[in-house]
Enzyme design. Structure first.
Site, mmCIF file in Angstrom:
data_model
loop_
_atom_site.group_PDB
_atom_site.id
_atom_site.type_symbol
_atom_site.label_atom_id
_atom_site.label_comp_id
_atom_site.label_asym_id
_atom_site.label_seq_id
_atom_site.Cartn_x
_atom_site.Cartn_y
_atom_site.Cartn_z
ATOM 1 N N LYS A 47 -2.498 -4.366 -1.826
ATOM 2 C CA LYS A 47 -2.655 -5.619 -2.574
ATOM 3 C C LYS A 47 -3.432 -5.368 -3.849
ATOM 4 O O LYS A 47 -4.404 -4.610 -3.866
ATOM 5 C CB LYS A 47 -3.443 -6.587 -1.667
ATOM 6 C CG LYS A 47 -3.537 -7.991 -2.188
ATOM 7 C CD LYS A 47 -2.335 -8.810 -1.809
ATOM 8 C CE LYS A 47 -2.351 -10.171 -2.481
ATOM 9 N NZ LYS A 47 -1.951 -10.108 -3.907
ATOM 10 N N LYS A 87 -2.871 -1.532 -7.588
ATOM 11 C CA LYS A 87 -2.967 -2.203 -8.904
ATOM 12 C C LYS A 87 -1.805 -1.734 -9.754
ATOM 13 O O LYS A 87 -1.361 -0.591 -9.642
ATOM 14 C CB LYS A 87 -4.291 -1.837 -9.588
ATOM 15 C CG LYS A 87 -4.573 -2.572 -10.892
ATOM 16 C CD LYS A 87 -4.964 -4.029 -10.705
ATOM 17 C CE LYS A 87 -6.351 -4.190 -10.194
ATOM 18 N NZ LYS A 87 -6.891 -5.539 -10.246
ATOM 19 N N HIS A 143 -3.274 3.233 2.219
ATOM 20 C CA HIS A 143 -2.381 2.545 3.164
ATOM 21 C C HIS A 143 -3.030 2.421 4.539
ATOM 22 O O HIS A 143 -2.330 2.272 5.522
ATOM 23 C CB HIS A 143 -1.062 3.319 3.270
ATOM 24 C CG HIS A 143 -0.305 3.355 1.977
ATOM 25 N ND1 HIS A 143 -0.267 4.459 1.165
ATOM 26 C CD2 HIS A 143 0.415 2.397 1.347
ATOM 27 C CE1 HIS A 143 0.459 4.192 0.087
ATOM 28 N NE2 HIS A 143 0.881 2.949 0.162
ATOM 29 N N HIS A 144 -4.371 2.476 4.581
ATOM 30 C CA HIS A 144 -5.004 2.353 5.898
ATOM 31 C C HIS A 144 -4.751 0.963 6.478
ATOM 32 O O HIS A 144 -4.853 0.759 7.672
ATOM 33 C CB HIS A 144 -6.516 2.628 5.812
ATOM 34 C CG HIS A 144 -7.298 1.531 5.157
ATOM 35 N ND1 HIS A 144 -7.239 1.288 3.802
ATOM 36 C CD2 HIS A 144 -8.121 0.590 5.656
ATOM 37 C CE1 HIS A 144 -8.021 0.253 3.513
ATOM 38 N NE2 HIS A 144 -8.557 -0.183 4.622
ATOM 39 N N ASP A 203 -13.590 -8.038 4.183
ATOM 40 C CA ASP A 203 -12.753 -8.114 5.395
ATOM 41 C C ASP A 203 -11.408 -8.789 5.150
ATOM 42 O O ASP A 203 -10.992 -9.653 5.926
ATOM 43 C CB ASP A 203 -13.500 -8.854 6.517
ATOM 44 C CG ASP A 203 -14.689 -8.054 7.016
ATOM 45 O OD1 ASP A 203 -14.599 -6.817 7.070
ATOM 46 O OD2 ASP A 203 -15.733 -8.684 7.316
ATOM 47 N N SER A 258 -5.937 -14.960 -2.243
ATOM 48 C CA SER A 258 -4.577 -14.405 -2.180
ATOM 49 C C SER A 258 -4.178 -14.177 -0.721
ATOM 50 O O SER A 258 -3.030 -14.384 -0.332
ATOM 51 C CB SER A 258 -4.514 -13.072 -2.918
ATOM 52 O OG SER A 258 -4.294 -13.273 -4.288
ATOM 53 N N LYS A 279 -12.943 -3.329 -2.315
ATOM 54 C CA LYS A 279 -13.180 -4.771 -2.384
ATOM 55 C C LYS A 279 -12.645 -5.472 -1.130
ATOM 56 O O LYS A 279 -13.334 -6.278 -0.506
ATOM 57 C CB LYS A 279 -12.443 -5.287 -3.632
ATOM 58 C CG LYS A 279 -12.740 -6.684 -4.047
ATOM 59 C CD LYS A 279 -11.800 -7.135 -5.168
ATOM 60 C CE LYS A 279 -11.822 -6.272 -6.406
ATOM 61 N NZ LYS A 279 -11.022 -6.869 -7.517
HETATM 62 N N1 GLU Z 1 -6.391 -9.115 -9.796
HETATM 63 C C1 GLU Z 1 -7.328 -9.653 -8.885
HETATM 64 C C2 GLU Z 1 -8.387 -8.611 -8.536
HETATM 65 O O1 GLU Z 1 -8.603 -7.681 -9.264
HETATM 66 C C3 GLU Z 1 -6.666 -10.284 -7.669
HETATM 67 C C4 GLU Z 1 -5.915 -9.349 -6.789
HETATM 68 C C5 GLU Z 1 -5.097 -10.060 -5.710
HETATM 69 O O2 GLU Z 1 -5.245 -11.249 -5.521
HETATM 70 O O3 GLU Z 1 -4.317 -9.363 -5.073
HETATM 71 O O4 GLU Z 1 -9.091 -8.751 -7.574
#
Ligand code: GLU
Length: 518
Positions: A115, A151, A109-110, A144, A407, A139
């Site tokens: 996402k 997940k 949560h930094h 950035d 995204s 990632k």
């Molecule tokens: N599931 C994709 C990933 O592993 C997209 C994640 C997203 O867009 O939040 O990068």
């Protein structure tokens, strides 16, 4: 602490919940997961080389040794903050009741929201979602994108369920996430992953919109939606296109290609792709367009190989018509699909699930470049073995970041409630026309009709949403490649370690600037 944790006086939001099948008389059993990684490791999918999360942490530790951050801070960055496990009942189409297991891990949560995608696969377990959530954190930092990593997953084989059943599963899971504050535009934002697509994202959106008390920003609660339902143009192909940009950048560095005994550039390189899903298909498409030769394809039904080349669209048509890529005219069948990865090529693109290249098959891999389009397709030990043999691995923490990058653009669009480029497009087009006119006035000569038409087509237009998304994606992937490449060069390590070092430094800086609550 999540709201349920607070209600039960539990000082953590590491919660596992098991539900009574009856929704009206539910009893929620809360279990504190003390050390999530050790408790969950028995469920992992590649235990002979350590659990998936243990492997991610191994790679983290190795990279962390090149930084000077305090041990405690590094441990905070590495650990998974929250894991929610829920079981809920699904009424099958035939009336049977089946208990479904689902997870959401919020690794860091930094930055908020967190996402990451939601996958539907039989392999889904707590260890897997924690590992994948951690990869999302790193990632996002590498490219950035200002999110923490998360997940989710549902432990089902989606092929065994009807569309109506999948809709019920998706809506119920969304409802469970909403109840525990594991979804929301500023909290945690799902997206497609293995086994899910824009269709599931629409069900998530609709369910979240129904239950939220903040409908204004509800569109930003999930990304990867269809255009027309708040989706952004370019999201579908984003991950595959990002994979292509990453491979292109790697192949454009002559010195690196020389070390691999390869020529500079993508053109003419032979490629094998594992997985013809959204990521694999689009990676193949853009590589083919750039002049690479697709020689092998692997899907769950088997593989095909033709050293002279396979035309992607022809294979896709063949699969649509016959239900399989096998028996494609001119190609050899590979009965054991994983064996396709071992055939001769310059670039191997695993674009399906994790742990496809392990210690038990790594020595048979002939490719000179492994492009990790999937998350974690090469185990940590196998990656070391490849490095020792001089094979280049372009790591997942960088290479498949195109999806989350776009995204991010979708999330921005949803929060601003306006299509990217809507306010500037005509203005830019008009400005470009004025510049053209000024040039003609200056040189005292007018372009003829044909010249003007072609110049206007090239110059006198404003950027559309698709143009802006493509430009933002390319800029992100190009910039991040050179960043991780430089880290790797500076510390004399492989690209994966370079990517981890880059991520750790950015996240640590964030913590150092923000301080730690309380
Ligand atoms: N599931 C994709 C990933 O592993 C997209 C994640 C997203 O867009 O939040 O990068």
């Amino acid at each position: 602490m999540g709201p349920i944790g607070a209600a039960f006086g539990i000082s953590t939001d590491l919660i596992s919940a098991t539900d009574n099948p009856c929704p009206t008389c539910r009893i929620l059993y809360l279990v504190r997961i003390e050390t999530a990684s050790s408790n969950m490791s028995s469920q992992n999918s590649h235990s002979s080389e350590g659990s998936f999360f243990a492997q991610v942490n191994f790679m983290f530790d190795r990279a962390a040794a090149y930084t000077n951050h305090p041990k405690g801070l590094l441990s905070q960055i590495k650990n998974c903050n929250s894991v929610y496990h829920v079981s809920f009942p699904l009424v099958r189409d035939n009336g049977d009741i089946q208990v479904v297991s689902a997870y959401r891990a919020e690794h860091s949560h930094h930055m908020q929201p967190t996402k990451g995608g939601i996958r539907y696969a039989p392999t889904v377990n707590a260890d897997e979602v924690m590992a994948l959530a951690a990869l999302m954190t790193y990632k996002c930092a590498v490219v950035d994108v200002p999110f923490g990593g998360a997940k989710g997953g549902v432990t089902i084989d989606r092929r065994l369920y009807s569309e109506a059943e999948l809709e019920r599963v998706t809506r119920r899971f969304t409802f469970e996430l909403a109840k525990k504050n594991f979804i929301g535009p500023g909290v945690d934002v799902p997206a497609p992953d293995y086994g899910t697509s824009a269709r599931e994202m629409t069900w998530i959106l609709d369910t979240y919109t129904t239950v939220t008390d903040n409908p204004l920003d509800a569109l930003a609660s999930v990304t990867g939606k269809p255009v027309g339902q708040g989706g952004v143009r370019g999201r579908v192909e984003a991950t595959g296109k990002g994979v292509y940009f990453g491979i292109r950048e790697a192949c454009d560095i002559e010195e690196d290609m020389k070390k691999l005994s390869l020529n500079k550039g993508v053109e003419g390189k032979t490629v094998i792709i594992q997985g013809l899903g959204n990521v694999g298909y689009h990676a193949a498409l853009f590589l083919e367009q750039a002049g690479a030769r697709l020689v092998g394809l692997a899907e769950y039904e088997g593989g095909i190989y033709n050293a002279d080349g396979l035309k992607l669209e022809d294979v896709v048509r063949h699969r649509r018509e016959t239900g399989s890529i096998l028996n494609f005219p001119g190609a050899n069948n590979v009965a054991d699909t994983v064996k396709t990865l071992e055939l001769a090529c310059d670039i191997l693109v695993p674009a399906a699930l994790e742990a496809q290249i392990r210690m038990d098959n790594v020595d048979c891999i002939q490719a000179r470049i492994i492009a990790e389009a999937a998350n974690g397709p090469v185990t940590a030990a196998a990656a070391d073995s490849l490095r020792d043999r001089g094979v280049m691995v372009i790591p997942d923490t960088y290479l498949n970041a195109g999806g989350v990058t776009v995204s991010y653009f979708e999330w921005l669009r949803n929060l601003s409630h306006v299509r990217h480029g809507r306010m500037s497009r005509r203005f830019e087009a008009r400005n470009a026309s004025r510049i053209l006119q000024a040039v003609q006035n200056l040189v005292g000569q007018s372009f003829n009709k044909e010249q003007l038409q072609s110049i206007e087509a090239d110059l006198a237009f404003g950027a559309s949403e698709a143009d802006l998304v493509a430009s933002g994606l390319e800029d992100t992937m190009v910039g991040a490649y050179h960043e991780i490449h430089e880290k790797a060069r500076y510390h004399a390590v492989d690209l994966r370690t370079g990517a981890f070092i880059s991520a750790i430094e950015k996240i640590a800086l964030g913590y150092e600037r923000l301080g730690i609550f309380p």
